[in-house]
Design a protein around this motif. Structure first.
Motif, PDB file in Angstrom:
ATOM      1  N   GLY A 157      47.001  11.188 135.725  1.00  0.00           N
ATOM      2  CA  GLY A 157      47.046  11.785 134.646  1.00  0.00           C
ATOM      3  C   GLY A 157      47.323  11.087 133.320  1.00  0.00           C
ATOM      4  O   GLY A 157      47.739  11.561 132.273  1.00  0.00           O
ATOM      5  N   SER A 158      47.087   9.491 133.364  1.00  0.00           N
ATOM      6  CA  SER A 158      47.413   8.780 132.288  1.00  0.00           C
ATOM      7  C   SER A 158      46.296   9.121 130.974  1.00  0.00           C
ATOM      8  O   SER A 158      46.916   9.208 129.981  1.00  0.00           O
ATOM      9  N   ASN A 159      45.035   9.340 131.318  1.00  0.00           N
ATOM     10  CA  ASN A 159      44.205   9.747 130.120  1.00  0.00           C
ATOM     11  C   ASN A 159      44.732  11.160 129.453  1.00  0.00           C
ATOM     12  O   ASN A 159      44.919  11.244 128.151  1.00  0.00           O
ATOM     13  N   THR A 160      44.943  11.906 130.271  1.00  0.00           N
ATOM     14  CA  THR A 160      45.378  13.323 129.693  1.00  0.00           C
ATOM     15  C   THR A 160      46.668  13.262 128.931  1.00  0.00           C
ATOM     16  O   THR A 160      46.633  13.782 127.923  1.00  0.00           O
ATOM     17  N   LEU A 161      47.627  12.481 129.673  1.00  0.00           N
ATOM     18  CA  LEU A 161      49.047  12.403 128.746  1.00  0.00           C
ATOM     19  C   LEU A 161      48.989  11.402 127.672  1.00  0.00           C
ATOM     20  O   LEU A 161      49.358  11.782 126.539  1.00  0.00           O
ATOM     21  N   ALA A 162      48.238  10.546 127.208  1.00  0.00           N
ATOM     22  CA  ALA A 162      47.749   9.652 126.216  1.00  0.00           C
ATOM     23  C   ALA A 162      47.022  10.533 125.349  1.00  0.00           C
ATOM     24  O   ALA A 162      47.636  10.364 124.134  1.00  0.00           O
ATOM     25  N   VAL A 163      46.459  11.346 125.639  1.00  0.00           N
ATOM     26  CA  VAL A 163      45.468  12.096 124.648  1.00  0.00           C
ATOM     27  C   VAL A 163      46.622  13.438 123.934  1.00  0.00           C
ATOM     28  O   VAL A 163      46.725  13.423 122.782  1.00  0.00           O
ATOM     29  N   ALA A 164      47.446  14.038 124.896  1.00  0.00           N
ATOM     30  CA  ALA A 164      48.392  14.895 124.411  1.00  0.00           C
ATOM     31  C   ALA A 164      49.457  14.024 123.666  1.00  0.00           C
ATOM     32  O   ALA A 164      49.990  14.749 122.653  1.00  0.00           O
ATOM     33  N   LYS A 165      49.705  12.705 123.740  1.00  0.00           N
ATOM     34  CA  LYS A 165      50.814  12.185 123.076  1.00  0.00           C
ATOM     35  C   LYS A 165      50.084  11.726 121.642  1.00  0.00           C
ATOM     36  O   LYS A 165      50.777  11.765 120.599  1.00  0.00           O
ATOM     37  N   THR A 170      38.120  17.810 138.331  1.00  0.00           N
ATOM     38  CA  THR A 170      39.237  18.219 137.475  1.00  0.00           C
ATOM     39  C   THR A 170      38.571  18.426 136.240  1.00  0.00           C
ATOM     40  O   THR A 170      39.062  19.561 135.495  1.00  0.00           O
ATOM     41  N   SER A 171      37.812  17.521 135.617  1.00  0.00           N
ATOM     42  CA  SER A 171      37.447  17.468 134.245  1.00  0.00           C
ATOM     43  C   SER A 171      36.481  18.653 134.274  1.00  0.00           C
ATOM     44  O   SER A 171      36.272  19.616 133.195  1.00  0.00           O
ATOM     45  N   LEU A 172      35.516  19.133 135.143  1.00  0.00           N
ATOM     46  CA  LEU A 172      34.676  20.151 135.214  1.00  0.00           C
ATOM     47  C   LEU A 172      35.303  21.369 135.154  1.00  0.00           C
ATOM     48  O   LEU A 172      34.686  22.297 134.877  1.00  0.00           O
ATOM     49  N   ASN A 173      36.226  21.306 136.332  1.00  0.00           N
ATOM     50  CA  ASN A 173      37.180  22.702 136.048  1.00  0.00           C
ATOM     51  C   ASN A 173      37.547  22.966 134.772  1.00  0.00           C
ATOM     52  O   ASN A 173      37.691  24.146 134.344  1.00  0.00           O
ATOM     53  N   ALA A 174      38.165  22.038 134.084  1.00  0.00           N
ATOM     54  CA  ALA A 174      38.840  22.335 132.833  1.00  0.00           C
ATOM     55  C   ALA A 174      37.606  22.815 131.836  1.00  0.00           C
ATOM     56  O   ALA A 174      37.914  23.800 130.871  1.00  0.00           O
ATOM     57  N   ALA A 175      36.424  22.249 132.123  1.00  0.00           N
ATOM     58  CA  ALA A 175      35.339  22.731 131.139  1.00  0.00           C
ATOM     59  C   ALA A 175      34.835  24.144 131.408  1.00  0.00           C
ATOM     60  O   ALA A 175      34.653  24.984 130.550  1.00  0.00           O
ATOM     61  N   SER A 176      35.153  24.615 132.787  1.00  0.00           N
ATOM     62  CA  SER A 176      34.692  25.980 132.949  1.00  0.00           C
ATOM     63  C   SER A 176      36.118  27.025 132.606  1.00  0.00           C
ATOM     64  O   SER A 176      35.585  27.833 131.935  1.00  0.00           O
ATOM     65  N   TYR A 177      37.189  26.444 132.480  1.00  0.00           N
ATOM     66  CA  TYR A 177      38.135  27.269 132.097  1.00  0.00           C
ATOM     67  C   TYR A 177      38.036  27.250 130.651  1.00  0.00           C
ATOM     68  O   TYR A 177      38.116  28.419 130.018  1.00  0.00           O
ATOM     69  N   ALA A 178      37.751  26.293 129.828  1.00  0.00           N
ATOM     70  CA  ALA A 178      37.352  26.252 128.444  1.00  0.00           C
ATOM     71  C   ALA A 178      36.458  27.287 127.841  1.00  0.00           C
ATOM     72  O   ALA A 178      36.399  27.962 126.723  1.00  0.00           O
ATOM     73  N   LEU A 179      35.297  27.355 128.751  1.00  0.00           N
ATOM     74  CA  LEU A 179      34.330  28.159 128.372  1.00  0.00           C
ATOM     75  C   LEU A 179      34.527  29.755 128.515  1.00  0.00           C
ATOM     76  O   LEU A 179      34.080  30.487 127.547  1.00  0.00           O
ATOM     77  N   ILE A 198      42.183  20.821 122.109  1.00  0.00           N
ATOM     78  CA  ILE A 198      41.251  19.912 123.200  1.00  0.00           C
ATOM     79  C   ILE A 198      41.697  20.460 124.311  1.00  0.00           C
ATOM     80  O   ILE A 198      42.725  20.859 124.625  1.00  0.00           O
ATOM     81  N   VAL A 199      40.647  20.694 125.563  1.00  0.00           N
ATOM     82  CA  VAL A 199      41.027  20.966 126.615  1.00  0.00           C
ATOM     83  C   VAL A 199      40.863  20.063 127.668  1.00  0.00           C
ATOM     84  O   VAL A 199      39.757  19.495 127.727  1.00  0.00           O
ATOM     85  N   MET A 200      41.624  19.633 128.500  1.00  0.00           N
ATOM     86  CA  MET A 200      41.759  18.679 129.618  1.00  0.00           C
ATOM     87  C   MET A 200      42.208  19.022 130.893  1.00  0.00           C
ATOM     88  O   MET A 200      43.228  19.841 130.754  1.00  0.00           O
ATOM     89  N   GLY A 201      41.869  18.571 131.933  1.00  0.00           N
ATOM     90  CA  GLY A 201      42.344  18.680 133.225  1.00  0.00           C
ATOM     91  C   GLY A 201      43.335  17.828 133.738  1.00  0.00           C
ATOM     92  O   GLY A 201      43.317  16.683 133.302  1.00  0.00           O
ATOM     93  N   ILE A 202      44.060  18.117 134.636  1.00  0.00           N
ATOM     94  CA  ILE A 202      45.065  17.159 135.373  1.00  0.00           C
ATOM     95  C   ILE A 202      45.126  17.560 136.776  1.00  0.00           C
ATOM     96  O   ILE A 202      45.105  18.460 137.200  1.00  0.00           O
ATOM     97  N   THR A 203      45.430  16.316 137.444  1.00  0.00           N
ATOM     98  CA  THR A 203      45.427  16.359 138.947  1.00  0.00           C
ATOM     99  C   THR A 203      47.184  16.289 139.426  1.00  0.00           C
ATOM    100  O   THR A 203      47.618  15.310 138.981  1.00  0.00           O
ATOM    101  N   GLY A 204      47.618  17.307 139.866  1.00  0.00           N
ATOM    102  CA  GLY A 204      49.110  17.167 140.484  1.00  0.00           C
ATOM    103  C   GLY A 204      49.068  16.649 141.725  1.00  0.00           C
ATOM    104  O   GLY A 204      48.389  17.238 142.622  1.00  0.00           O
ATOM    105  N   ALA A 205      49.489  15.524 142.217  1.00  0.00           N
ATOM    106  CA  ALA A 205      49.500  14.985 143.276  1.00  0.00           C
ATOM    107  C   ALA A 205      51.132  14.279 143.493  1.00  0.00           C
ATOM    108  O   ALA A 205      52.085  14.500 142.990  1.00  0.00           O
TER     109      ALA A 205
END
Length: 273
Positions: A122-130, A13-22, A106-113
């Motif tokens: 999603g805890s890390n991503t949400l904590a950062v966004a907050k 998920t984070s590697l895909n976010a890095a690819s998106y950011a690139l 900041i660019v971060m990935g998240i897993t929808g499940a």
């Protein structure tokens, strides 16, 4: 040159976010900064029957981060890709970095499940966004970058001068060259007040130079309504501004915005007022 900051934990998920950011950096310019917040594990893996030392484990993560940076740089040689590793908690490290560096977002990935899985992944991503003052662009786990031609700004038309960071929205529109869509989801006018027409007029004045399209989405499920609109009009990026009192209130307690972040079909940028 502004920096796009991408936390990496080496998950898909984070590697895909890095690819998106690139690819985003390729469209708008800027450099990519990959960072890994290293936390010493409770248990260290074994290598040839011997437990890896704390120093050895840290060196492994450092080399993994360097490898990811090199791979991205090879994909886009014209984009500057740097990397850093810090000891500490992710939110603390990112807060310090964004205060010290000229970070665009900041660019971060998240897993929808399922609901249970969301609570943890999603805890890390949400904590950062907050916690972080800069915008956080949240990329769904399977999202593939598409050139950003249309951006959707969600609003409830309340206190818009105070709550909409128009300078950030304007900068996004200018850097991407995208069309702006102003979106309001309001089922049966439940959010309508006597002040709504005035607030709507303020938004129109705020972004008049971009000639935005205005859409009022009559849908009980906000996430479903926004996803339907995004798919119909090819919106590549949704902008949300969490507030204490509006339609997308209580971002981190099961609210509409949290649902949107987990279940949006397109990337969502969280901006603070």
């Amino acid at each position: 040159m502004k920096t796009i900051l991408v936390p990496i934990d080496f998950s898909s998920t984070s590697l895909n976010a890095a690819s998106y950011a690139l690819q985003y950096a390729r469209q708008v310019g800027g450099k990519l900064m990959l960072m890994h917040a290293y936390r010493q594990p409770l248990l260290f893996p074994l290598y040839q029957g011997v437990e890896v030392s704390p120093e050895g484990m840290r060196e492994i993560k450092k080399k993994e981060l360097e490898l990811v940076a090199n791979q991205l740089a090879e994909l886009e040689p014209l984009i500057k890709v740097e990397h850093m590793m810090f000891d500490g908690e992710l939110v603390d490290v990112l807060t310090s970095l964004t205060d010290a560096m000229q970070v665009a977002f900041i660019v971060m990935g998240i897993t929808g499940a399922g609901k249970l899985k969301e609570r943890y992944i999603g805890s890390n991503t949400l904590a950062v966004a907050k916690s972080c003052k800069v915008p956080v662009l949240i990329v769904p786990e399977n999202a593939v970058f598409t050139r950003i031609n249309d951006i959707g700004l969600t609003t409830d038309f309340r206190d818009v001068i105070k709550t909409i960071p128009d300078h950030i929205v304007s900068e996004l529109i200018k850097s991407t060259g995208a069309r702006l869509h102003v979106l309001n989801v309001d089922f049966k006018n439940r959010q309508w007040t006597n002040d709504t027409p005035f607030q709507s007029g303020l938004v129109e004045t705020m972004f008049q130079q971009y000639h935005p399209q205005y859409h009022f989405i009559d849908k009980q499920d906000m996430v479903e309504g926004l996803n339907e609109y995004a798919n119909k009009f090819s919106i590549e990026l949704l902008l949300v501004i969490p507030q204490k009192h509006n339609l997308i209130e209580k971002i981190f307690s099961g609210s509409h915005t949290k649902e949107l972040i987990f279940h949006s079909d397109v990337p969502v940028m969280v901006m603070h007022e």
